[in-house]
Design a protein around this motif. Structure first.
Motif, PDB file in Angstrom:
ATOM      1  N   LEU A   1      98.061  54.192  46.138  1.00  8.46           N
ATOM      2  CA  LEU A   1      98.444  53.830  44.770  1.00  8.46           C
ATOM      3  C   LEU A   1      99.925  54.063  44.512  1.00  8.46           C
ATOM      4  N   ILE A   2     100.472  55.134  45.109  1.00  7.45           N
ATOM      5  CA  ILE A   2     101.870  55.465  44.896  1.00  7.45           C
ATOM      6  C   ILE A   2     102.823  54.370  45.386  1.00  7.45           C
ATOM      7  N   THR A   3     102.343  53.534  46.320  1.00  5.40           N
ATOM      8  CA  THR A   3     103.170  52.442  46.843  1.00  5.40           C
ATOM      9  C   THR A   3     103.689  51.551  45.723  1.00  5.40           C
ATOM     10  N   PHE A   4     102.865  51.312  44.713  1.00  7.17           N
ATOM     11  CA  PHE A   4     103.215  50.374  43.648  1.00  7.17           C
ATOM     12  C   PHE A   4     104.271  50.920  42.701  1.00  7.17           C
ATOM     13  N   TYR A   5     104.638  52.178  42.885  1.00  6.20           N
ATOM     14  CA  TYR A   5     105.676  52.774  42.041  1.00  6.20           C
ATOM     15  C   TYR A   5     107.003  52.932  42.786  1.00  6.20           C
ATOM     16  N   MET A   6     107.079  52.394  44.011  1.00 13.83           N
ATOM     17  CA  MET A   6     108.338  52.441  44.749  1.00 13.83           C
ATOM     18  C   MET A   6     109.359  51.518  44.096  1.00 13.83           C
ATOM     19  N   SER A   7     110.638  51.812  44.321  1.00  9.83           N
ATOM     20  CA  SER A   7     111.696  51.016  43.684  1.00  9.83           C
ATOM     21  C   SER A   7     111.846  49.646  44.322  1.00  9.83           C
ATOM     22  N   GLU A   8     111.472  49.537  45.593  1.00  5.65           N
ATOM     23  CA  GLU A   8     111.575  48.248  46.287  1.00  5.65           C
ATOM     24  C   GLU A   8     110.610  48.225  47.464  1.00  5.65           C
ATOM     25  N   PRO A   9     110.265  47.027  47.935  1.00  5.78           N
ATOM     26  CA  PRO A   9     109.355  46.948  49.092  1.00  5.78           C
ATOM     27  C   PRO A   9     109.964  47.625  50.311  1.00  5.78           C
ATOM     28  N   PRO A  10     109.169  48.333  51.090  1.00  2.00           N
ATOM     29  CA  PRO A  10     109.704  49.017  52.274  1.00  2.00           C
ATOM     30  C   PRO A  10     110.103  48.038  53.360  1.00  2.00           C
ATOM     31  N   VAL A  11     111.104  48.419  54.135  1.00  5.81           N
ATOM     32  CA  VAL A  11     111.521  47.578  55.260  1.00  5.81           C
ATOM     33  C   VAL A  11     110.585  47.837  56.422  1.00  5.81           C
ATOM     34  N   LYS A  12     110.536  46.906  57.358  1.00 15.69           N
ATOM     35  CA  LYS A  12     109.668  47.060  58.517  1.00 15.69           C
ATOM     36  C   LYS A  12     110.139  48.225  59.373  1.00 15.69           C
ATOM     37  N   GLY A  13     109.198  49.035  59.814  1.00 13.41           N
ATOM     38  CA  GLY A  13     109.538  50.217  60.600  1.00 13.41           C
ATOM     39  C   GLY A  13     110.002  49.874  62.007  1.00 13.41           C
TER      40      GLY A  13
END
Length: 398
Positions: free
Chosen positions: A67-79
């Motif tokens: 759920l916390i993913t949806f509160y990130m400031s931007e989409p994560p980059v590929k690892g």
């Protein structure tokens, strides 16, 4: 309440492999008199409307994101995964790869913090065996070197009462040489569990802070083999991800070395002699033998195949059978856990098992010397700050 970045909603849907129309059905978004379900979801993704908390929870479940993913400031980059040693089907779900990227980023961040702490020690020495060999060393010689380095004793291993006990024995030997071994197969909840078809383990090679991560969604009897497989990658100096399939030559080599350590070729003579013509008899012989020496049935069958005691179609049939049996046992375990309310392992037992005493004790020691704050220790351990001291104390006394 914190605002949602709409870009995250679209990214989560796309990496889950869902079109807008498919997602609306999974999320139970219905057409209304004035607006279609398609338009409703797009309004959320374009930032024209804020999703409700209940809808976010459904998105977390269906898109398989914390759920916390949806509160990130931007989409994560590929690892940056290092090398990809896997052979994947063409229809590999996007959501599985996105979850794997998130897990790799998480572990690499922890490794970076651990490495920084270790390198503050002026007397720190390199772990000599990391990257010390090449593949042309040969299976038998590398197996012998690893056994000598970690002090592995086949008889002690086989005398362990259960596969879990055998894993604890093997893990301790490897951690004593400077490797941190973690059991992690999700991002913190069951909705983000990563299938073993996507990854079985990965190694982060480093002269000071090498890590091995094993997918704890796998059968317990398979953890030992995966641990040694990834250990071979460290000896080769390789950072990368391993999957369930071993079609690439490097994966066959790592499997062969791990197999030679746990199950020397001469140990197979008795089981081969007991084989009958009937497939069920072969299946039973392998399972009984594997259980008696704390290895997985699939591993025994694989080695028999690699030594040409089994035909390719026999190996595939056995592999499918053992996987189906494992899946069934997982379902049964979940059902028993639900029926036994409150009867499962405590939070601290589970965390200690996944992180290992060596890793927890390391963080405890650095915290005691003031090398890290409680907040940083929590990030390294992957727990909330309030759980740090109880977990460290639990690992110390248990």
């Amino acid at each position: 309440m914190a605002h949602i970045n709409p870009e995250i909603l679209e990214w989560a849907r796309n990496t889950a492999g869902f079109t807008v129309d498919v997602a609306t059905k999974k999320l139970n978004i219905k057409d209304s008199k004035d607006l279609s379900a398609h338009a409703k979801l797009r309004n959320f993704e374009l930032g024209l409307k804020e999703p409700s908390r209940s809808l976010l929870r459904r998105m977390a479940e269906k898109y398989r994101r914390p759920l916390i993913t949806f509160y990130m400031s931007e989409p994560p980059v590929k690892g940056d995964r290092g090398q990809d040693f896997r052979t994947l089907p063409e229809d590999q779900p996007k959501t599985e790869e996105a979850l794997l990227d998130a897990l790799v980023r998480n572990i690499k961040a922890r490794q970076s913090m651990v490495k920084t702490i270790l390198e503050d020690d002026e007397n720190l020495e390199d772990i000599s065996y990391i990257g010390s060999v090449a593949k042309d060393i040969g299976v038998d010689e590398l197996a012998s070197k690893i056994k000598t380095e970690i002090g592995f004793n086949k008889d002690d291993y086989r005398m362990c009462r259960t596969p879990n006990d055998a894993f604890t024995y093997l893990r301790a030997l490897i951690e004593d040489t400077g490797v941190f071994v973690l059991l992690i197969g999700n991002l913190g909840n069951h909705c983000t569990a990563i299938d073993t078809k996507t990854f079985r383990g990965f190694a982060l090679s480093d002269k000071h802070a090498p890590f091995i991560v094993i997918n704890d969604q796998d059968a317990h009897a398979a953890w030992n083999f995966t641990l040694l497989h990834e250990m071979v990658h460290l000896w080769l100096g390789q950072t990368g991800i391993s999957g369930a399939s071993a079609e690439k030559s490097i994966e066959k080599f790592c499997n062969d070395v791990a197999g030679e350590i746990l199950l020397p070729t001469e140990s197979l003579e008795a089981i081969v002699q007991s084989f009958g013509e009937d497939f069920d008899e072969i299946k039973h012989s392998i399972s009984s033998f594997a259980e008696s020496i704390n290895v997985s049935s699939s591993m025994v069958a694989y080695k028999l195949f690699r030594l040409n005691y089994l035909e390719a179609d026999e190996w595939r049939k056995l592999s499918s059978f053992y996987r189906a049996a494992w899946v069934s046992s997982k379902v049964l375990q979940r059902q028993k856990a639900k029926a036994k309310e409150g009867g499962g392992p405590t939070y601290y037992i589970t965390r200690r098992h996944r992180l290992g005493r060596t890793f927890i004790n390391f963080v405890g020691q650095t915290l005691a010397t003031g090398a890290v704050t409680t907040t940083k220790a929590a990030k390294i351990l992957g727990v909330k700050p309030g759980k740090v001291m109880p977990l460290i104390e639990f690992a110390r006394i248990s």
